[in-house]
Design a protein around this motif. Structure first.
Motif, PDB file in Angstrom:
ATOM      1  N   VAL A  83       0.841  -1.207   0.000  1.00 35.54           N
ATOM      2  CA  VAL A  83       0.000   0.000   0.000  1.00 35.54           C
ATOM      3  C   VAL A  83       0.871   1.250   0.000  1.00 35.54           C
ATOM      4  N   ALA A  84       1.951   1.233   0.768  1.00 32.66           N
ATOM      5  CA  ALA A  84       2.866   2.377   0.791  1.00 32.66           C
ATOM      6  C   ALA A  84       3.515   2.574  -0.581  1.00 32.66           C
ATOM      7  N   ALA A  85       3.924   1.491  -1.226  1.00 30.59           N
ATOM      8  CA  ALA A  85       4.527   1.597  -2.563  1.00 30.59           C
ATOM      9  C   ALA A  85       3.527   2.184  -3.558  1.00 30.59           C
ATOM     10  N   LEU A  86       2.283   1.754  -3.462  1.00 25.71           N
ATOM     11  CA  LEU A  86       1.250   2.304  -4.349  1.00 25.71           C
ATOM     12  C   LEU A  86       1.040   3.786  -4.082  1.00 25.71           C
ATOM     13  N   LEU A  87       0.943   4.179  -2.828  1.00 21.21           N
ATOM     14  CA  LEU A  87       0.748   5.593  -2.501  1.00 21.21           C
ATOM     15  C   LEU A  87       1.941   6.444  -2.942  1.00 21.21           C
ATOM     16  N   PHE A  88       3.159   5.933  -2.769  1.00 23.88           N
ATOM     17  CA  PHE A  88       4.346   6.667  -3.225  1.00 23.88           C
ATOM     18  C   PHE A  88       4.353   6.786  -4.749  1.00 23.88           C
ATOM     19  N   ALA A  89       3.921   5.729  -5.441  1.00 21.89           N
ATOM     20  CA  ALA A  89       3.883   5.770  -6.913  1.00 21.89           C
ATOM     21  C   ALA A  89       2.855   6.786  -7.400  1.00 21.89           C
ATOM     22  N   VAL A  90       1.702   6.820  -6.761  1.00 21.42           N
ATOM     23  CA  VAL A  90       0.678   7.795  -7.154  1.00 21.42           C
ATOM     24  C   VAL A  90       1.157   9.216  -6.860  1.00 21.42           C
ATOM     25  N   LEU A  91       1.758   9.412  -5.707  1.00 22.19           N
ATOM     26  CA  LEU A  91       2.283  10.730  -5.348  1.00 22.19           C
ATOM     27  C   LEU A  91       3.342  11.184  -6.350  1.00 22.19           C
ATOM     28  N   TRP A  92       4.229  10.288  -6.742  1.00 18.40           N
ATOM     29  CA  TRP A  92       5.249  10.619  -7.730  1.00 18.40           C
ATOM     30  C   TRP A  92       4.613  10.917  -9.090  1.00 18.40           C
ATOM     31  N   ALA A  93       3.653  10.094  -9.507  1.00 17.89           N
ATOM     32  CA  ALA A  93       3.058  10.241 -10.832  1.00 17.89           C
ATOM     33  C   ALA A  93       2.308  11.560 -10.993  1.00 17.89           C
ATOM     34  N   VAL A  94       1.610  11.988  -9.956  1.00 12.60           N
ATOM     35  CA  VAL A  94       0.857  13.239 -10.071  1.00 12.60           C
ATOM     36  C   VAL A  94       1.746  14.459  -9.871  1.00 12.60           C
ATOM     37  N   SER A  95       2.950  14.252  -9.326  1.00 14.87           N
ATOM     38  CA  SER A  95       3.842  15.380  -9.060  1.00 14.87           C
ATOM     39  C   SER A  95       4.849  15.647 -10.173  1.00 14.87           C
ATOM     40  N   VAL A  96       4.966  14.739 -11.116  1.00 11.63           N
ATOM     41  CA  VAL A  96       5.933  14.924 -12.208  1.00 11.63           C
ATOM     42  C   VAL A  96       5.495  16.101 -13.066  1.00 11.63           C
ATOM     43  N   ASP A  97       6.464  16.941 -13.414  1.00 13.90           N
ATOM     44  CA  ASP A  97       6.193  18.119 -14.239  1.00 13.90           C
ATOM     45  C   ASP A  97       5.822  17.681 -15.652  1.00 13.90           C
ATOM     46  N   ALA A  98       4.674  18.113 -16.135  1.00 13.10           N
ATOM     47  CA  ALA A  98       4.194  17.718 -17.462  1.00 13.10           C
ATOM     48  C   ALA A  98       5.119  18.207 -18.574  1.00 13.10           C
ATOM     49  N   ASP A  99       5.714  19.369 -18.408  1.00 17.61           N
ATOM     50  CA  ASP A  99       6.639  19.873 -19.428  1.00 17.61           C
ATOM     51  C   ASP A  99       7.834  18.944 -19.571  1.00 17.61           C
ATOM     52  N   ASN A 100       8.282  18.407 -18.460  1.00 18.58           N
ATOM     53  CA  ASN A 100       9.396  17.460 -18.516  1.00 18.58           C
ATOM     54  C   ASN A 100       8.997  16.182 -19.228  1.00 18.58           C
ATOM     55  N   VAL A 101       7.803  15.686 -18.977  1.00 15.68           N
ATOM     56  CA  VAL A 101       7.339  14.449 -19.607  1.00 15.68           C
ATOM     57  C   VAL A 101       7.238  14.636 -21.118  1.00 15.68           C
ATOM     58  N   TYR A 102       6.712  15.757 -21.552  1.00 11.16           N
ATOM     59  CA  TYR A 102       6.532  15.972 -22.988  1.00 11.16           C
ATOM     60  C   TYR A 102       7.820  16.392 -23.680  1.00 11.16           C
ATOM     61  N   SER A 103       8.898  16.594 -22.925  1.00  5.06           N
ATOM     62  CA  SER A 103      10.172  16.926 -23.554  1.00  5.06           C
ATOM     63  C   SER A 103      10.878  15.693 -24.109  1.00  5.06           C
ATOM     64  N   PHE A 104      10.455  14.514 -23.702  1.00  6.27           N
ATOM     65  CA  PHE A 104      11.061  13.288 -24.226  1.00  6.27           C
ATOM     66  C   PHE A 104      10.559  13.030 -25.637  1.00  6.27           C
ATOM     67  N   THR A 105      11.440  12.522 -26.494  1.00  7.20           N
ATOM     68  CA  THR A 105      11.035  12.241 -27.875  1.00  7.20           C
ATOM     69  C   THR A 105      10.257  10.938 -27.979  1.00  7.20           C
ATOM     70  N   ALA A 106      10.434  10.050 -27.039  1.00  6.11           N
ATOM     71  CA  ALA A 106       9.713   8.776 -27.065  1.00  6.11           C
ATOM     72  C   ALA A 106       8.271   8.999 -26.621  1.00  6.11           C
ATOM     73  N   GLN A 107       7.343   8.610 -27.462  1.00  8.34           N
ATOM     74  CA  GLN A 107       5.917   8.804 -27.197  1.00  8.34           C
ATOM     75  C   GLN A 107       5.454   8.026 -25.958  1.00  8.34           C
ATOM     76  N   TRP A 108       6.042   6.864 -25.716  1.00 10.90           N
ATOM     77  CA  TRP A 108       5.593   6.022 -24.612  1.00 10.90           C
ATOM     78  C   TRP A 108       5.882   6.620 -23.244  1.00 10.90           C
ATOM     79  N   MET A 109       6.742   7.614 -23.174  1.00 10.61           N
ATOM     80  CA  MET A 109       7.054   8.227 -21.883  1.00 10.61           C
ATOM     81  C   MET A 109       5.848   8.956 -21.279  1.00 10.61           C
ATOM     82  N   GLU A 110       4.890   9.322 -22.109  1.00 15.07           N
ATOM     83  CA  GLU A 110       3.675   9.955 -21.584  1.00 15.07           C
ATOM     84  C   GLU A 110       2.902   9.006 -20.675  1.00 15.07           C
TER      85      GLU A 110
END
Length: 135
Positions: A83-110
């Protein structure tokens, strides 16, 4: 099939899947200067907390599978740690900067961070199945 053997084996496999998903961008992105450091450090804990718990839970599930620790102890640690791993993963996923995610050339990184969340959701599921089998 015996659930007391299958659940820890599934838990180990899921934890290794989480670790593999977390390592995939390092292995598959070949452009120098990618923002992976910024990507993985998003949020208050970053993806390192998820990876740490995944490694720890591999050891926990192994100790349950090999019956080196009382099953109820392993079940409790696996469930709470999952449960802690899931909560940490969700916290990380919602906190990642969207501009950084879309800066990758690989489409799957989204979708990468959400795949990590889905895989992390399977860890407490394996812990719950194991807990139900041994308690």
């Amino acid at each position: 099939m015996d659930t007391t053997d299958a659940a820890p084996t599934a838990g180990i496999a899921v934890c290794l899947l989480v670790l593999g998903l977390l390592a995939a961008p390092y292995l598959l992105l070949s452009e120098p200067g990618t923002g992976l450091g910024v990507y993985y450090s998003g949020g208050p804990l970053g993806a390192g907390a998820v990876a740490f718990l995944a490694v720890l839970l591999v050891v926990v599930f192994l100790s349950g599978r090999q019956r080196r620790t009382p099953p109820d102890t392993v079940a409790g640690i696996a469930l709470v740690g999952g449960v802690a791993a899931l909560l940490f993963a969700v916290l990380w996923a919602v906190s990642v900067d969207a501009d950084n995610v879309y800066s990758f050339t690989a489409q799957w990184m989204e979708y990468h961070r959400w795949l990590v969340v889905v895989a992390s959701a399977l860890v407490p599921t394996a812990g719950a199945v194991y807990a139900r089998a041994v308690l």
